[in-house]
Motif scaffolding. Structure first.
Motif, PDB file in Angstrom:
ATOM      1  N   VAL A  40      -2.954  31.570  25.215  1.00  0.00           N
ATOM      2  CA  VAL A  40      -4.030  30.716  24.704  1.00  0.00           C
ATOM      3  C   VAL A  40      -4.745  31.452  23.583  1.00  0.00           C
ATOM      4  CG1 VAL A  40      -4.393  29.472  26.877  1.00  0.00           C
ATOM      5  CG2 VAL A  40      -5.738  31.525  26.389  1.00  0.00           C
ATOM      6  N   ALA A  41      -5.474  30.685  22.779  1.00  0.00           N
ATOM      7  CA  ALA A  41      -6.272  31.249  21.696  1.00  0.00           C
ATOM      8  C   ALA A  41      -7.484  30.355  21.487  1.00  0.00           C
ATOM      9  CB  ALA A  41      -5.446  31.340  20.415  1.00  0.00           C
ATOM     10  N   TRP A  42      -8.414  30.815  20.671  1.00  0.00           N
ATOM     11  CA  TRP A  42      -9.616  30.062  20.350  1.00  0.00           C
ATOM     12  C   TRP A  42      -9.678  29.880  18.849  1.00  0.00           C
ATOM     13  CZ3 TRP A  42      -9.004  33.030  24.483  1.00  0.00           C
ATOM     14  CH2 TRP A  42      -9.527  32.606  25.702  1.00  0.00           C
ATOM     15  N   VAL A  43     -10.310  28.805  18.404  1.00  0.00           N
ATOM     16  CA  VAL A  43     -10.521  28.581  16.979  1.00  0.00           C
ATOM     17  C   VAL A  43     -11.658  29.511  16.545  1.00  0.00           C
ATOM     18  CG1 VAL A  43     -11.152  26.900  15.204  1.00  0.00           C
ATOM     19  CG2 VAL A  43      -9.747  26.186  17.162  1.00  0.00           C
ATOM     20  N   GLU A  44     -11.362  30.395  15.615  1.00  0.00           N
ATOM     21  CA  GLU A  44     -12.327  31.420  15.211  1.00  0.00           C
ATOM     22  C   GLU A  44     -13.656  30.816  14.759  1.00  0.00           C
ATOM     23  OE1 GLU A  44     -12.335  35.446  12.552  1.00  0.00           O
ATOM     24  OE2 GLU A  44     -11.377  33.689  11.680  1.00  0.00           O
ATOM     25  N   SER A  45     -13.615  29.752  13.973  1.00  0.00           N
ATOM     26  CA  SER A  45     -14.850  29.146  13.462  1.00  0.00           C
ATOM     27  C   SER A  45     -15.716  28.591  14.598  1.00  0.00           C
ATOM     28  CB  SER A  45     -14.546  28.051  12.440  1.00  0.00           C
ATOM     29  OG  SER A  45     -13.771  27.023  13.026  1.00  0.00           O
ATOM     30  N   GLU A  46     -15.101  28.097  15.668  1.00  0.00           N
ATOM     31  CA  GLU A  46     -15.856  27.595  16.814  1.00  0.00           C
ATOM     32  C   GLU A  46     -16.545  28.735  17.555  1.00  0.00           C
ATOM     33  OE1 GLU A  46     -13.130  25.316  19.204  1.00  0.00           O
ATOM     34  OE2 GLU A  46     -13.006  23.697  17.737  1.00  0.00           O
ATOM     35  N   VAL A  47     -15.870  29.858  17.679  1.00  0.00           N
ATOM     36  CA  VAL A  47     -16.467  31.028  18.323  1.00  0.00           C
ATOM     37  C   VAL A  47     -17.611  31.557  17.464  1.00  0.00           C
ATOM     38  CG1 VAL A  47     -16.049  33.398  19.109  1.00  0.00           C
ATOM     39  CG2 VAL A  47     -14.340  31.609  19.544  1.00  0.00           C
ATOM     40  N   GLN A  48     -17.418  31.605  16.153  1.00  0.00           N
ATOM     41  CA  GLN A  48     -18.484  32.060  15.264  1.00  0.00           C
ATOM     42  C   GLN A  48     -19.689  31.142  15.328  1.00  0.00           C
ATOM     43  OE1 GLN A  48     -16.309  32.329  11.571  1.00  0.00           O
ATOM     44  NE2 GLN A  48     -15.837  34.497  11.904  1.00  0.00           N
ATOM     45  N   GLU A  49     -19.463  29.839  15.422  1.00  0.00           N
ATOM     46  CA  GLU A  49     -20.574  28.886  15.546  1.00  0.00           C
ATOM     47  C   GLU A  49     -21.313  29.092  16.859  1.00  0.00           C
ATOM     48  OE1 GLU A  49     -23.510  26.413  15.054  1.00  0.00           O
ATOM     49  OE2 GLU A  49     -22.128  26.936  13.433  1.00  0.00           O
ATOM     50  N   TRP A  50     -20.580  29.385  17.927  1.00  0.00           N
ATOM     51  CA  TRP A  50     -21.205  29.668  19.220  1.00  0.00           C
ATOM     52  C   TRP A  50     -22.121  30.891  19.093  1.00  0.00           C
ATOM     53  CZ3 TRP A  50     -21.180  33.806  22.584  1.00  0.00           C
ATOM     54  CH2 TRP A  50     -21.676  33.568  23.865  1.00  0.00           C
ATOM     55  N   ILE A  51     -21.657  31.921  18.401  1.00  0.00           N
ATOM     56  CA  ILE A  51     -22.465  33.123  18.195  1.00  0.00           C
ATOM     57  C   ILE A  51     -23.724  32.780  17.392  1.00  0.00           C
ATOM     58  CG2 ILE A  51     -22.539  35.388  17.061  1.00  0.00           C
ATOM     59  CD1 ILE A  51     -19.459  35.557  17.700  1.00  0.00           C
ATOM     60  N   LEU A  52     -23.571  32.021  16.313  1.00  0.00           N
ATOM     61  CA  LEU A  52     -24.725  31.623  15.504  1.00  0.00           C
ATOM     62  C   LEU A  52     -25.725  30.798  16.308  1.00  0.00           C
ATOM     63  CD1 LEU A  52     -23.003  30.741  12.111  1.00  0.00           C
ATOM     64  CD2 LEU A  52     -24.496  32.692  12.606  1.00  0.00           C
ATOM     65  N   ALA A  53     -25.228  29.948  17.191  1.00  0.00           N
ATOM     66  CA  ALA A  53     -26.114  29.156  18.046  1.00  0.00           C
ATOM     67  C   ALA A  53     -26.931  30.054  18.976  1.00  0.00           C
ATOM     68  CB  ALA A  53     -25.310  28.134  18.847  1.00  0.00           C
ATOM     69  N   ARG A  54     -26.318  31.138  19.488  1.00  0.00           N
ATOM     70  CA  ARG A  54     -27.060  32.090  20.325  1.00  0.00           C
ATOM     71  C   ARG A  54     -28.161  32.765  19.517  1.00  0.00           C
ATOM     72  NH1 ARG A  54     -23.928  29.703  22.432  1.00  0.00           N
ATOM     73  NH2 ARG A  54     -25.767  28.485  22.820  1.00  0.00           N
ATOM     74  N   LEU A  55     -27.865  33.093  18.251  1.00  0.00           N
ATOM     75  CA  LEU A  55     -28.874  33.709  17.380  1.00  0.00           C
ATOM     76  C   LEU A  55     -30.016  32.743  17.095  1.00  0.00           C
ATOM     77  CD1 LEU A  55     -26.568  35.603  14.866  1.00  0.00           C
ATOM     78  CD2 LEU A  55     -28.036  36.605  16.630  1.00  0.00           C
ATOM     79  N   ARG A  56     -29.674  31.482  16.833  1.00  0.00           N
ATOM     80  CA  ARG A  56     -30.717  30.473  16.597  1.00  0.00           C
ATOM     81  C   ARG A  56     -31.577  30.308  17.841  1.00  0.00           C
ATOM     82  NH1 ARG A  56     -26.403  27.795  13.745  1.00  0.00           N
ATOM     83  NH2 ARG A  56     -25.921  26.597  15.609  1.00  0.00           N
ATOM     84  N   GLU A  57     -30.939  30.294  18.992  1.00  0.00           N
ATOM     85  CA  GLU A  57     -31.650  30.179  20.265  1.00  0.00           C
ATOM     86  C   GLU A  57     -32.612  31.355  20.438  1.00  0.00           C
ATOM     87  OE1 GLU A  57     -29.690  30.504  24.388  1.00  0.00           O
ATOM     88  OE2 GLU A  57     -29.143  28.523  23.618  1.00  0.00           O
ATOM     89  N   ARG A  58     -32.114  32.549  20.151  1.00  0.00           N
ATOM     90  CA  ARG A  58     -32.936  33.736  20.271  1.00  0.00           C
ATOM     91  C   ARG A  58     -34.134  33.688  19.326  1.00  0.00           C
ATOM     92  NH1 ARG A  58     -30.967  39.038  17.378  1.00  0.00           N
ATOM     93  NH2 ARG A  58     -31.684  37.715  15.687  1.00  0.00           N
ATOM     94  N   ASP A  59     -33.897  33.252  18.114  1.00  0.00           N
ATOM     95  CA  ASP A  59     -34.944  33.235  17.095  1.00  0.00           C
ATOM     96  C   ASP A  59     -35.794  31.980  17.131  1.00  0.00           C
ATOM     97  OD1 ASP A  59     -33.906  35.673  16.314  1.00  0.00           O
ATOM     98  OD2 ASP A  59     -32.766  34.840  14.646  1.00  0.00           O
ATOM     99  N   GLY A  60     -35.433  31.017  17.996  1.00  0.00           N
ATOM    100  CA  GLY A  60     -36.203  29.793  18.108  1.00  0.00           C
ATOM    101  C   GLY A  60     -36.111  28.918  16.872  1.00  0.00           C
ATOM    102  N   GLN A  61     -34.979  28.993  16.176  1.00  0.00           N
ATOM    103  CA  GLN A  61     -34.797  28.211  14.952  1.00  0.00           C
ATOM    104  C   GLN A  61     -33.807  27.090  15.196  1.00  0.00           C
ATOM    105  OE1 GLN A  61     -33.421  30.935  11.997  1.00  0.00           O
ATOM    106  NE2 GLN A  61     -35.296  32.129  11.991  1.00  0.00           N
ATOM    107  N   ALA A  62     -33.955  26.027  14.401  1.00  0.00           N
ATOM    108  CA  ALA A  62     -33.028  24.902  14.496  1.00  0.00           C
ATOM    109  C   ALA A  62     -31.719  25.205  13.771  1.00  0.00           C
ATOM    110  CB  ALA A  62     -33.669  23.645  13.914  1.00  0.00           C
ATOM    111  N   SER A  63     -31.783  25.988  12.705  1.00  0.00           N
ATOM    112  CA  SER A  63     -30.558  26.311  11.977  1.00  0.00           C
ATOM    113  C   SER A  63     -30.722  27.634  11.245  1.00  0.00           C
ATOM    114  CB  SER A  63     -30.178  25.210  10.999  1.00  0.00           C
ATOM    115  OG  SER A  63     -31.183  25.102  10.002  1.00  0.00           O
ATOM    116  N   LEU A  64     -29.601  28.340  11.099  1.00  0.00           N
ATOM    117  CA  LEU A  64     -29.597  29.596  10.340  1.00  0.00           C
ATOM    118  C   LEU A  64     -28.991  29.382   8.983  1.00  0.00           C
ATOM    119  CD1 LEU A  64     -28.526  32.534  12.703  1.00  0.00           C
ATOM    120  CD2 LEU A  64     -30.594  32.337  11.391  1.00  0.00           C
TER     121      LEU A  64
END
Length: 64
Positions: A40-64
């Motif tokens: 199995v594998a993952w789509v790299e862009s989807e994993v990167q978006e998941w990481i960015l969403a964690r950063l937005r969550e941490r920073d309390g922002q709607a978008s980075l």
């Protein structure tokens, strides 16, 4: 589009193998793509978006 294997997913996210599968099962992590056999594998862009969403969550922002 680039597909990445579990080892790379773990390196990018800092998550362990069992945690990747746990959060995927919970629906809060991108699903894997079957490559054939047990591979199995993952789509790299989807994993990167998941990481960015964690950063937005941490920073309390709607978008980075």
């Amino acid at each position: 589009m680039r597909l990445i294997r579990l080892k790379e997913v773990m390196r990018l996210t800092g998550l362990g193998r069992s945690t990747v599968y746990k959060v995927m099962k919970e629906g809060s992590f991108p699903s894997s793509v079957a490559l054939g056999g047990k591979a199995v594998a993952w789509v790299e862009s989807e994993v990167q978006e998941w990481i960015l969403a964690r950063l937005r969550e941490r920073d309390g922002q709607a978008s980075l």
